[in-house]
Structure formats: C-alpha cells, structure tokens
Design an enzyme around this catalytic site. Sequence first.
Site, PDB file in Angstrom:
ATOM      1  N   ASP A 178     -32.764 -60.799  16.654  1.00  0.00           N
ATOM      2  CA  ASP A 178     -32.463 -60.394  15.102  1.00  0.00           C
ATOM      3  C   ASP A 178     -32.725 -58.978  14.689  1.00  0.00           C
ATOM      4  O   ASP A 178     -32.487 -58.800  13.446  1.00  0.00           O
ATOM      5  CB  ASP A 178     -33.078 -61.523  14.289  1.00  0.00           C
ATOM      6  CG  ASP A 178     -34.689 -61.302  13.875  1.00  0.00           C
ATOM      7  OD1 ASP A 178     -35.288 -60.786  15.206  1.00  0.00           O
ATOM      8  OD2 ASP A 178     -35.061 -61.220  12.851  1.00  0.00           O
ATOM      9  N   GLU A 179     -33.226 -58.204  15.629  1.00  0.00           N
ATOM     10  CA  GLU A 179     -33.222 -56.756  15.106  1.00  0.00           C
ATOM     11  C   GLU A 179     -33.104 -55.950  16.433  1.00  0.00           C
ATOM     12  O   GLU A 179     -33.031 -56.163  17.540  1.00  0.00           O
ATOM     13  CB  GLU A 179     -34.731 -56.461  14.711  1.00  0.00           C
ATOM     14  CG  GLU A 179     -35.782 -56.948  15.575  1.00  0.00           C
ATOM     15  CD  GLU A 179     -37.168 -56.614  14.880  1.00  0.00           C
ATOM     16  OE1 GLU A 179     -37.392 -55.388  14.639  1.00  0.00           O
ATOM     17  OE2 GLU A 179     -37.943 -57.607  14.756  1.00  0.00           O
ATOM     18  N   ASP A 189     -32.799 -55.209  10.635  1.00  0.00           N
ATOM     19  CA  ASP A 189     -33.386 -56.315  10.544  1.00  0.00           C
ATOM     20  C   ASP A 189     -32.729 -57.542   9.826  1.00  0.00           C
ATOM     21  O   ASP A 189     -32.527 -57.280   8.772  1.00  0.00           O
ATOM     22  CB  ASP A 189     -34.525 -55.939  10.386  1.00  0.00           C
ATOM     23  CG  ASP A 189     -35.746 -57.129  10.862  1.00  0.00           C
ATOM     24  OD1 ASP A 189     -35.370 -58.176  11.247  1.00  0.00           O
ATOM     25  OD2 ASP A 189     -37.022 -56.827  10.724  1.00  0.00           O
TER      26      ASP A 189
END
Length: 425
Positions: free
Chosen positions: A122-123, A28
């Site tokens: 983003d993860e 993350d």
Amino acid sequence: MSRGRVAPSGPPPGAPGDDTGCPVLHVDMDAFYASVEVRRRPDLRGLPVIVGGAGGRGVVTSATYEARAFGVHSAMPMTRARRLCPDAVIVSPDFEAYAATSRAVMEVFRSVTPLVEPISLDEAFLDVSGAVRRLGPPARIGELIRARILDEQRITCSVGVAPTKFVAKLASARCKPDGLLVVPAAGLLEFLHPLPVAALWGVGERTEETLVRLGLRTVGDLAATPLTALQDALGPAAGAHLHALAWGRDERSVVPHEPDKSIGAEETFAKDIGDPAAIHRELLRLSERTAARLRDGGHAGRTVAIKVRYADFTTLTRAKTLPAPTDVGQVIYATARALYDALNIAGRPLRLVGVRVEQLVAPESRPRQLELGAAETGWREAEQAVDRAVRRFGTGAVRPATLVRGEDDPRTPPSAPPGELRPGE
DNA sequence: TCTGGGGTCCTTTTGCCC
DNA sequence: TCTGGGGCAAAAGGACCC
C-alpha cells in the site's frame, strides 16, 4: 476530505506549496485493506470496519477511520479491538484482492516514472525529477496520481512531497487521509524539529523510551544532542542514523528493485501445540511453502533458520548454514527438523513455529546445481512437478503424504528423516 | 490487553583459524 | 607448549517497519 490539505499544525514555513527541490513523492493508500473491502461491499461505507484474523489470536491489519475513532489501530489484538468497538464489522483479510489492487496502483505510479520503490502493498516512493518536464512540478504530479487512483480504483491515498524519502514519508502521514502535503526544502527543519521523536523512522517503543529517559522528546531535541552522546545511548549505527535524520539529511535514493534477502513462513497456532510429531508436520508444511516460493522467484538460499515461540512469548531462533544453496523443500525440512530436535523441547507447548531461508543467491548468479548432491536431484524434480500440478489444479492438489492424513489422527506416524524418503525408490 | 506474518537491519556472542 | 589476540563468519537475539 479536501485536496491539498496541510498538516493540522498549519502549513510549513517557506513559500507554501513551493516544491522546487522536492523530487521525492511518498504515496500511501488510506486504510488500504479496509478501503478495498468497503469498495467491494458498498453497504459498509461509513461504518467501522476492521480487517483482521477472525481467530482467537488475530490482530488488526487495517481499520476504517470510523473504527479508528474508537481507538482501534493496526497491530492491536482483535480481542481488544472488539471490546473498543463492539459494533465494528469484522472482515477476514483477502490478500489476493489487496495484491491485485496494489498491482494496479503501482502501474499508475510506473506510468509517471520508472523510479518507483514499493515499500509494501500500500505504499511506495517515487522519484519524479525526470517527469517534471512532461507532467509539471512534483505537487502537480502528486495530485494527478491521487486523481487517477480515485478515478480508476475508487480509493483514496495521501501524498507527501519533499526533498528526501524520509521527509516525504512524514509528510504523507501528516496529511492523512486523502491529502497532499509539500515540505519545501527551505522549510525542512521548521517542519521536522517540533515533531515527537517517535515520528522518526527507526524509533519504536523501546528507542522512544530510551530517548525520553534522556529528556529527548522532539526531533529538535535530538538534533541539538551531540552525535557521540546519541551513539553512546543507541549504538553507533542507530545514533548516527537518527542524528542525520533529525537534521533532514537522508542520502537514500529511490531504488526500484531491492533483491530479496530472505524468504520464510511462520504460523501461530489457534492453540499451543506440544506434540513433537505435530510440530514436525508443521515444519514440513512451512518448509514446502517456503521452498515453493523460493522456486517461484528463482531463488535458493544457504541458511535455514527456524523460530519457535513459547506460550509466554519468549522467542528462540536457531540457524544452520548449508554447504550449498537450496530451494528443495525436503532439504529445508530436514534441516529445520534437526534444528528443532536439537533444542530438546519435545512436548513443550509452542504457540508459533516458523521456517526461513536466508543468504539468498540471485537467480542469475546461481551456479547450475552441481553441488546439490545426487540425493537431492530426485526431490528437486519431484517438487518441480508438484509446482506444475499446483499451477494447473490449484494449491493443495498435491501434498506430502504426511500432510494428507487427518490433522489429529493419532496414527499419523512421525515423518521420516529425509534419508529414508527417496522418490523413485 | 495480550500480542500476525511478512520482512530488514544491527549488535553481541561464539567458534575457528592463524 | 601455552596463551593472546586479530579477523572473520556464523549464530542468536532484538528492535523495527508495514
């Protein structure tokens, strides 16, 4: 921030750092959009930075930890964030830039293992069981990834290492920012049970309320509650789901490619709009945008749904299923417009409208457009020509005539129903 | 304080067919 | 002929996630 940091509450029980039986990584990025902005503008380093819509109705999409110290967090209305942190630097989001960085980061993941499941820009989850012999144990792989991303992208991330996806996700959240946390299989329940129920995936504000009303505050409380009692309170699916998670059971594997289920576009207006002609124009824009994205991905869908939101935030949806899948903007628009007209709310001010296409058919399973109808083929070719023009000359190069006229030109006629608008006629 | 935009999934209701 | 109900798909709403 130090590497290998553990949760504030201390290391989980069991041999610390024992990552045997922990094939799943959750990576993350820390304050991702804000970090990309700070990287681009080094003068912002160390300052409270908020990424969000600068307009009156925006919300926070990302904030640096300096801004979070003031209580700012994502999804918070910008008006409130500004009040909490008046000195913050406000930056409008630049999704192209975030997507580019995201692609680079995902490439790092894929160089470690093909089993990468992106959750958002983003993860991602990674199953590294196949990489252990080449690169070392999971925690070491996690550190390797963190080092490479810092080195190549100059941004930090946090990594959770655990036996299952959901615990890996909890672990990365507990070691943020710039940390790595291993939850060993043997220490799973000791890690899980003290956490508040809201930590579980699927427990939002509403469900938390319900659970607290039942006296259930921690994951341990949830685990100690009989399955049937949970199901009575939350419904069979959610009850079973949460009960399993509370015992650390999570069968979901890391799946690299989940096909899209729906594609859509929506817009919140700067000011509420009641004029039906203006709403129609908006529906046309959103339909064109949705159709272009469908074609871009090789998709078509059978169900067209619209969404309208009144000034008081009451939200309505209406949907219609077509005889055959479509990726044609004019067909989507005709359906969306008919759904809006059937609501009989002309003149009622709306703060948002949206268009979505559901029941997508996989590109390869899509039959050649036999049933799409003769009237449609002209449109489809016209729109494909527009796609090509946009690819060459950029967005906005070609637009339907109704959208070219001035936005609030009172002479703008209401757009004609599709039957009256045949290309080539 | 006043709530974005992209989605997914689940539940309930409704309409249709047999 | 009327009614009930099972099964199903579509529609609508809502919670949730990033």
